[in-house]
Design a protein around this motif. Structure first.
Motif, PDB file in Angstrom:
ATOM      1  N   GLN A 334       0.794  -1.229   0.000  1.00 57.77           N
ATOM      2  CA  GLN A 334       0.000   0.000   0.000  1.00 57.77           C
ATOM      3  C   GLN A 334       0.826   1.278   0.000  1.00 57.77           C
ATOM      4  OE1 GLN A 334      -3.255   0.138   2.789  1.00 57.77           O
ATOM      5  NE2 GLN A 334      -3.510  -2.079   2.773  1.00 57.77           N
ATOM      6  N   GLY A 335       2.028   1.231   0.556  1.00 58.35           N
ATOM      7  CA  GLY A 335       2.860   2.418   0.601  1.00 58.35           C
ATOM      8  C   GLY A 335       2.634   3.254   1.855  1.00 58.35           C
ATOM      9  N   PHE A 336       3.642   4.026   2.218  1.00 61.72           N
ATOM     10  CA  PHE A 336       3.671   4.823   3.449  1.00 61.72           C
ATOM     11  C   PHE A 336       2.508   5.810   3.508  1.00 61.72           C
ATOM     12  CE2 PHE A 336       5.183   8.098   6.342  1.00 61.72           C
ATOM     13  CZ  PHE A 336       5.963   7.425   7.262  1.00 61.72           C
ATOM     14  N   ASP A 337       2.343   6.597   2.449  1.00 59.43           N
ATOM     15  CA  ASP A 337       1.315   7.634   2.461  1.00 59.43           C
ATOM     16  C   ASP A 337      -0.090   7.071   2.520  1.00 59.43           C
ATOM     17  OD1 ASP A 337       2.875   9.853   2.614  1.00 59.43           O
ATOM     18  OD2 ASP A 337       2.836  10.324   0.482  1.00 59.43           O
ATOM     19  N   SER A 338      -0.312   5.959   1.832  1.00 57.12           N
ATOM     20  CA  SER A 338      -1.644   5.351   1.855  1.00 57.12           C
ATOM     21  C   SER A 338      -1.984   4.843   3.253  1.00 57.12           C
ATOM     22  CB  SER A 338      -1.723   4.199   0.854  1.00 57.12           C
ATOM     23  OG  SER A 338      -2.984   3.569   0.916  1.00 57.12           O
ATOM     24  N   LEU A 339      -1.013   4.240   3.922  1.00 58.80           N
ATOM     25  CA  LEU A 339      -1.244   3.769   5.292  1.00 58.80           C
ATOM     26  C   LEU A 339      -1.524   4.937   6.224  1.00 58.80           C
ATOM     27  CD1 LEU A 339       1.493   0.996   5.672  1.00 58.80           C
ATOM     28  CD2 LEU A 339      -0.949   0.697   5.252  1.00 58.80           C
ATOM     29  N   ARG A 340      -0.822   6.028   6.008  1.00 57.35           N
ATOM     30  CA  ARG A 340      -1.035   7.214   6.846  1.00 57.35           C
ATOM     31  C   ARG A 340      -2.411   7.826   6.567  1.00 57.35           C
ATOM     32  NH1 ARG A 340       1.776  12.935   7.113  1.00 57.35           N
ATOM     33  NH2 ARG A 340       1.899  13.213   9.371  1.00 57.35           N
ATOM     34  N   LYS A 341      -2.757   7.889   5.296  1.00 55.09           N
ATOM     35  CA  LYS A 341      -4.051   8.460   4.922  1.00 55.09           C
ATOM     36  C   LYS A 341      -5.202   7.641   5.478  1.00 55.09           C
ATOM     37  CE  LYS A 341      -6.934   9.393   0.860  1.00 55.09           C
ATOM     38  NZ  LYS A 341      -7.011   9.347  -0.619  1.00 55.09           N
ATOM     39  N   ASN A 342      -5.055   6.333   5.488  1.00 58.63           N
ATOM     40  CA  ASN A 342      -6.130   5.434   5.911  1.00 58.63           C
ATOM     41  C   ASN A 342      -5.929   4.910   7.330  1.00 58.63           C
ATOM     42  OD1 ASN A 342      -7.697   5.268   3.316  1.00 58.63           O
ATOM     43  ND2 ASN A 342      -5.719   4.536   2.563  1.00 58.63           N
ATOM     44  N   TYR A 343      -5.260   5.687   8.139  1.00 56.67           N
ATOM     45  CA  TYR A 343      -4.974   5.293   9.512  1.00 56.67           C
ATOM     46  C   TYR A 343      -6.277   5.047  10.274  1.00 56.67           C
ATOM     47  CZ  TYR A 343      -2.920   5.512  14.201  1.00 56.67           C
ATOM     48  OH  TYR A 343      -2.522   5.229  15.475  1.00 56.67           O
ATOM     49  N   PRO A 344      -6.390   3.892  10.935  1.00 61.15           N
ATOM     50  CA  PRO A 344      -7.629   3.579  11.663  1.00 61.15           C
ATOM     51  C   PRO A 344      -7.841   4.500  12.857  1.00 61.15           C
ATOM     52  CG  PRO A 344      -5.942   1.927  12.105  1.00 61.15           C
ATOM     53  CD  PRO A 344      -5.415   2.789  11.002  1.00 61.15           C
ATOM     54  N   ILE A 345      -9.088   4.632  13.238  1.00 60.69           N
ATOM     55  CA  ILE A 345      -9.441   5.535  14.330  1.00 60.69           C
ATOM     56  C   ILE A 345      -8.721   5.141  15.618  1.00 60.69           C
ATOM     57  CG2 ILE A 345     -11.322   6.204  15.876  1.00 60.69           C
ATOM     58  CD1 ILE A 345     -13.163   6.206  13.476  1.00 60.69           C
ATOM     59  N   ARG A 346      -8.210   6.138  16.278  1.00 58.54           N
ATOM     60  CA  ARG A 346      -7.545   5.959  17.570  1.00 58.54           C
ATOM     61  C   ARG A 346      -8.027   7.063  18.501  1.00 58.54           C
ATOM     62  NH1 ARG A 346      -1.596   7.591  17.546  1.00 58.54           N
ATOM     63  NH2 ARG A 346      -1.302   8.334  19.672  1.00 58.54           N
ATOM     64  N   ARG A 347      -8.309   6.721  19.739  1.00 58.57           N
ATOM     65  CA  ARG A 347      -8.814   7.697  20.704  1.00 58.57           C
ATOM     66  C   ARG A 347      -7.795   7.920  21.821  1.00 58.57           C
ATOM     67  NH1 ARG A 347     -14.297   8.502  19.518  1.00 58.57           N
ATOM     68  NH2 ARG A 347     -13.964  10.448  20.665  1.00 58.57           N
ATOM     69  N   GLU A 348      -8.075   8.841  22.696  1.00 52.36           N
ATOM     70  CA  GLU A 348      -7.158   9.204  23.771  1.00 52.36           C
ATOM     71  C   GLU A 348      -7.636   8.653  25.114  1.00 52.36           C
ATOM     72  OE1 GLU A 348      -6.638  13.443  23.538  1.00 52.36           O
ATOM     73  OE2 GLU A 348      -5.590  13.317  21.606  1.00 52.36           O
ATOM     74  N   PHE A 349      -6.729   8.616  26.083  1.00 54.13           N
ATOM     75  CA  PHE A 349      -7.046   8.102  27.414  1.00 54.13           C
ATOM     76  C   PHE A 349      -8.252   8.829  28.013  1.00 54.13           C
ATOM     77  CE2 PHE A 349      -2.226   7.140  28.210  1.00 54.13           C
ATOM     78  CZ  PHE A 349      -2.271   6.153  27.247  1.00 54.13           C
ATOM     79  N   SER A 350      -8.418  10.095  27.663  1.00 51.69           N
ATOM     80  CA  SER A 350      -9.482  10.909  28.255  1.00 51.69           C
ATOM     81  C   SER A 350     -10.879  10.440  27.878  1.00 51.69           C
ATOM     82  CB  SER A 350      -9.321  12.372  27.830  1.00 51.69           C
ATOM     83  OG  SER A 350      -9.434  12.496  26.423  1.00 51.69           O
ATOM     84  N   THR A 351     -10.984   9.554  26.885  1.00 49.27           N
ATOM     85  CA  THR A 351     -12.302   9.039  26.498  1.00 49.27           C
ATOM     86  C   THR A 351     -12.788   7.941  27.429  1.00 49.27           C
ATOM     87  OG1 THR A 351     -11.302   7.442  24.960  1.00 49.27           O
ATOM     88  CG2 THR A 351     -11.916   9.596  24.065  1.00 49.27           C
ATOM     89  N   VAL A 352     -11.944   7.512  28.351  1.00 42.27           N
ATOM     90  CA  VAL A 352     -12.288   6.410  29.259  1.00 42.27           C
ATOM     91  C   VAL A 352     -12.553   6.947  30.663  1.00 42.27           C
ATOM     92  CG1 VAL A 352     -11.477   4.285  30.337  1.00 42.27           C
ATOM     93  CG2 VAL A 352     -10.972   4.722  27.936  1.00 42.27           C
ATOM     94  N   ASN A 353     -13.723   6.609  31.190  1.00 43.23           N
ATOM     95  CA  ASN A 353     -14.098   6.949  32.559  1.00 43.23           C
ATOM     96  C   ASN A 353     -13.826   5.744  33.458  1.00 43.23           C
ATOM     97  OD1 ASN A 353     -15.235   9.430  31.624  1.00 43.23           O
ATOM     98  ND2 ASN A 353     -17.102   8.326  31.054  1.00 43.23           N
ATOM     99  N   ILE A 354     -13.128   5.983  34.551  1.00 37.78           N
ATOM    100  CA  ILE A 354     -12.704   4.881  35.413  1.00 37.78           C
ATOM    101  C   ILE A 354     -13.345   4.997  36.787  1.00 37.78           C
ATOM    102  CG2 ILE A 354     -10.735   3.823  36.585  1.00 37.78           C
ATOM    103  CD1 ILE A 354      -9.032   4.537  34.214  1.00 37.78           C
ATOM    104  N   THR A 355     -13.938   3.899  37.221  1.00 41.11           N
ATOM    105  CA  THR A 355     -14.433   3.790  38.593  1.00 41.11           C
ATOM    106  C   THR A 355     -13.592   2.765  39.338  1.00 41.11           C
ATOM    107  OG1 THR A 355     -16.049   2.123  37.910  1.00 41.11           O
ATOM    108  CG2 THR A 355     -16.797   4.405  37.983  1.00 41.11           C
ATOM    109  N   GLY A 356     -13.548   2.897  40.652  1.00 43.46           N
ATOM    110  CA  GLY A 356     -12.803   1.948  41.470  1.00 43.46           C
ATOM    111  C   GLY A 356     -11.308   2.185  41.475  1.00 43.46           C
ATOM    112  N   ALA A 357     -10.870   3.419  41.137  1.00 44.08           N
ATOM    113  CA  ALA A 357      -9.428   3.685  41.052  1.00 44.08           C
ATOM    114  C   ALA A 357      -8.768   3.733  42.419  1.00 44.08           C
ATOM    115  CB  ALA A 357      -9.190   4.997  40.306  1.00 44.08           C
ATOM    116  N   GLY A 358      -9.515   4.092  43.452  1.00 46.35           N
ATOM    117  CA  GLY A 358      -8.960   4.103  44.806  1.00 46.35           C
ATOM    118  C   GLY A 358      -7.703   4.940  44.931  1.00 46.35           C
TER     119      GLY A 358
END
Length: 380
Positions: A334-358
């Protein structure tokens, strides 16, 4: 207004459609003819905005790059022509910091080791380096920082010179802009001599610009039997990278360290806000209006959770090994640019709510996770 935007920039239509007519372009093949009658150019790092590109830009009044770095922009030329310019400093700082942290915990898992007690050298403490430093400070590690321009400006009292940092660090991660000339040039900052001086077992991470490390010198060193753990997101001569080096890299990716959905969208939002300010318009759109709900939003930790389990939690959101596998399996086809263009969705740690962290709530909060107390984000 006629607005020309890089095809890989997210949410442009959502933010800018009310301001003008949006057209997309391929970032690596943009030609000067395409800028005729264009009012606004929105670009990313793969497009060189220079005299050759702008020689037919008869109406251009605003250039924005949805990136932190501006080495691809001739800012002096824009000033001479009276063209307003803005970048997006800090837009992907969280994303790159989390890329580095994911890499560190993946290496620790595979090496059956721990980052606890390690000395981590951060070279470059701008938006990204500062963000990484803050996150790492929540962990049991020693941190050294190197940024000569900031130190000389009196903004970094804890500065460590580069060669001392390299000698003392177990992990070295680069977050500098590409500066090709002058006293603080970063071009081949890691040259043959500095690479050869690294102690055995060092982890070397580059998520800044490929030219910061002499890739041919690094290949020669690794072929000679050097025992280094390499994490490379950026490469010299992208998209035509030195593929022979891949055999010696633990985790490799296609210049996507900053490509979380939030990071890329923040860049677009910052350009939208800047253009609205110039035009005297109200910037009334925000990320919350457009970002989809992530697939994983809530995690409940049990009493058995300890910081030894932190890698599992981090990799629940993002595991750098996914991107390493994508590159190795699909680069040739596929080539470098195509892989970069079609990079799958990635989210950040802030999208996760944590309970029980103590007792671990402060650490997880500093890393970027949302900590819930009785169902609400807040302090314990």
């Amino acid at each position: 207004m006629k607005i020309l935007a890089d095809q890989n920039m997210p949410l442009v239509e959502q933010y800018f459609a009310d301001l003008g007519r949006v057209e997309r372009f391929d970032g690596r093949s943009l030609q000067s003819d395409q800028l005729v009658d264009v009012d606004v150019l929105l670009t990313r790092s793969v497009t060189q905005v220079n005299e050759a590109l702008l020689n037919k830009a008869n109406k251009l009044k605003f250039v924005g790059t949805a990136t932190i770095g501006v080495d691809h922009i001739d800012t002096d030329l824009l000033t001479q022509r009276g063209i307003a310019f803005t970048s997006a400093p800090g837009c992907n700082a969280v994303a790159v910091a989390e890329y580095v942290i994911s890499s560190l915990f993946a290496l620790a898992q595979e090496n059956a080791s721990s980052i606890e007690g390690k000395t981590i050298g951060i070279v470059g403490v701008g938006s990204i380096g500062s963000c990484l430093r803050k996150k790492l400070a929540a962990l049991d590690v020693n941190i050294l920082v190197c940024d000569p321009p900031k130190h000389e400006a009196g903004l970094l009292a804890e500065h460590c010179d580069l060669d001392t940092l390299l000698a003392q660090s177990d992990i070295v991660t680069f977050h500098v802009p590409l500066v090709k000339t002058g006293k603080h040039s970063t071009l081949h900052l890691m040259n043959k001599a500095r690479l050869a001086a690294l102690k055995s077992g060092v982890t070397l991470i580059n998520a800044s610009r490929g030219d910061v490390i002499d890739n041919h010198a690094l290949l020669e060193l690794m072929q000679g039997g050097a025992a280094l753990d390499l994490v490379l997101d950026v490469w010299e001569n992208e998209p035509t990278i030195l593929t022979e080096l891949l055999d010696y890299v633990r985790f490799a990716s296609v210049h996507i360290a900053g490509h979380t959905l939030e990071g890329k969208a923040r860049g677009t939002q910052m350009l939208y806000q800047a253009l609205c300010n110039i035009e005297g318009l109200k910037a009334d759109k925000s990320l919350a209006d457009f970002l989809p709900k992530p697939s994983v939003t809530d995690v409940s930790l049990q009493d058995t959770f300890t910081l030894a389990d932190l890698g599992q939690l981090i990799h629940l959101v993002y595991d750098v090994r996914r991107d390493d596998g994508i590159l190795r399996r699909h680069l040739a086809l596929q080539g470098f640019d195509s892989l970069r263009k079609n990079y799958p969705i990635r989210r950040e740690f802030s999208t996760v709510n944590i309970t029980g962290a103590g007792d671990y709530a402060p650490t997880l909060r500093e890393l970027g996770f949302n900590i819930l107390n009785n169902g609400h984000i807040g302090d314990y």
